[in-house]
Design an enzyme around this catalytic site. Structure first.
Site, PDB file in Angstrom:
ATOM      1  N   CYS A  95       4.491   4.031   7.926  1.00  0.00           N
ATOM      2  CA  CYS A  95       4.170   4.501   6.577  1.00  0.00           C
ATOM      3  C   CYS A  95       5.397   4.590   5.684  1.00  0.00           C
ATOM      4  CB  CYS A  95       3.455   5.859   6.632  1.00  0.00           C
ATOM      5  SG  CYS A  95       1.902   5.800   7.558  1.00  0.00           S
ATOM      6  N   THR A 116       1.258   0.537   9.472  1.00  0.00           N
ATOM      7  CA  THR A 116       0.756   1.516  10.434  1.00  0.00           C
ATOM      8  C   THR A 116       0.511   0.807  11.756  1.00  0.00           C
ATOM      9  OG1 THR A 116      -0.316   2.818   8.689  1.00  0.00           O
ATOM     10  CG2 THR A 116      -1.083   3.173  10.922  1.00  0.00           C
ATOM     11  N   ARG A 141      -6.181  -1.436   2.668  1.00  0.00           N
ATOM     12  CA  ARG A 141      -6.125  -0.016   2.300  1.00  0.00           C
ATOM     13  C   ARG A 141      -4.825   0.277   1.568  1.00  0.00           C
ATOM     14  NH1 ARG A 141      -2.007   1.200   5.173  1.00  0.00           N
ATOM     15  NH2 ARG A 141      -1.740   0.339   7.258  1.00  0.00           N
TER      16      ARG A 141
END
Length: 223
Positions: free
Chosen positions: A178, A80, A75
């Site tokens: 992030c 994360t 992704r």
């Protein structure tokens, strides 16, 4: 409140934890099947055992303490954490049938989470220049309560969002979540709200029709 999702969108909520690699493989297969017209769209809610996932922009310097397995997710985004007490929503939709607008999809996805949190008593928002869903922590500072990370392949979406219900927040210290180290991470539990995954799923379900309507109507200003 919205109506139930259309019959063309499968709604699946898991009660058991699913290993991240297994979920990734299943999501990949479903994404391809949707793209080929062989499967319906899917909203898949679940929970993972502890894992760090690396997005396509992950910086190795932000992996501070790899105490859990690290998996390349495919992704967008950076590192994360996923683990028990965190609800994951994988959203697999065919944007060929929904406007072919990736920015609108992401904005609508964020809006769905923000509206759901509002329904359970938590004000949250987007923050300019910072990916994710943000709220006011118990110390008065902004903190992340939800993460957003998506991938679109041949106009079919995959991955989605995560929301911290009651995870072990110390697990986030193994990474720079992030890529943002100026702000902390919080949870519903830390904010004094005890909510079972099933109750959160029900709150999401009550708003899914609004999410799809906003996406299909390209009314991306909501909420």
């Amino acid at each position: 409140m919205s109506q139930s999702p259309p019959e063309t969108v499968e709604w699946r909520a898991e009660s058991d934890q699913i290993a991240y690699r297994d979920a990734l493989a299943a999501m990949d297969a479903r994404n391809r099947a949707i793209g080929e017209g062989e499967a319906s769209e899917l909203v898949w809610l679940l929970e993972h055992p502890p894992v760090y996932t690396a997005g396509t922009s992950a910086d190795g310097a932000e992996l501070l303490d790899p105490r859990f397995e690290v998996v390349e997710a495919g992704r967008g985004g950076r590192y994360t954490y996923h683990g028990p007490g965190q609800r994951i929503g994988y959203v697999l939709l065919d944007l060929k049938e929904r406007g072919r607008d990736v920015r609108c999809f992401v904005h609508s996805l964020e809006g769905w989470v923000i509206a759901t949190l509002a329904d359970i008593g938590v004000e949250s928002w987007r923050a300019e220049g910072r990916i994710g869903i943000w709220t006011r922590d118990i110390d008065g500072r902004e903190a992340k309560i939800g993460a957003i990370g998506v991938r679109v392949r041949r106009w079919v979406t995959m991955h989605g969002f995560s929301v911290n219900l009651a995870p072990d927040l110390t697990h986030f210290t193994g990474i720079v979540p992030c890529g943002i180290d100026e702000f902390g991470v919080t949870s519903l539990e830390r904010l004094g709200i005890e909510l079972a995954p099933e109750a959160f799923d029900a709150a999401l379900h009550a708003r899914v029709g609004d999410f799809l309507a906003a996406l299909d109507g390209k009314d991306c200003a909501l909420p």
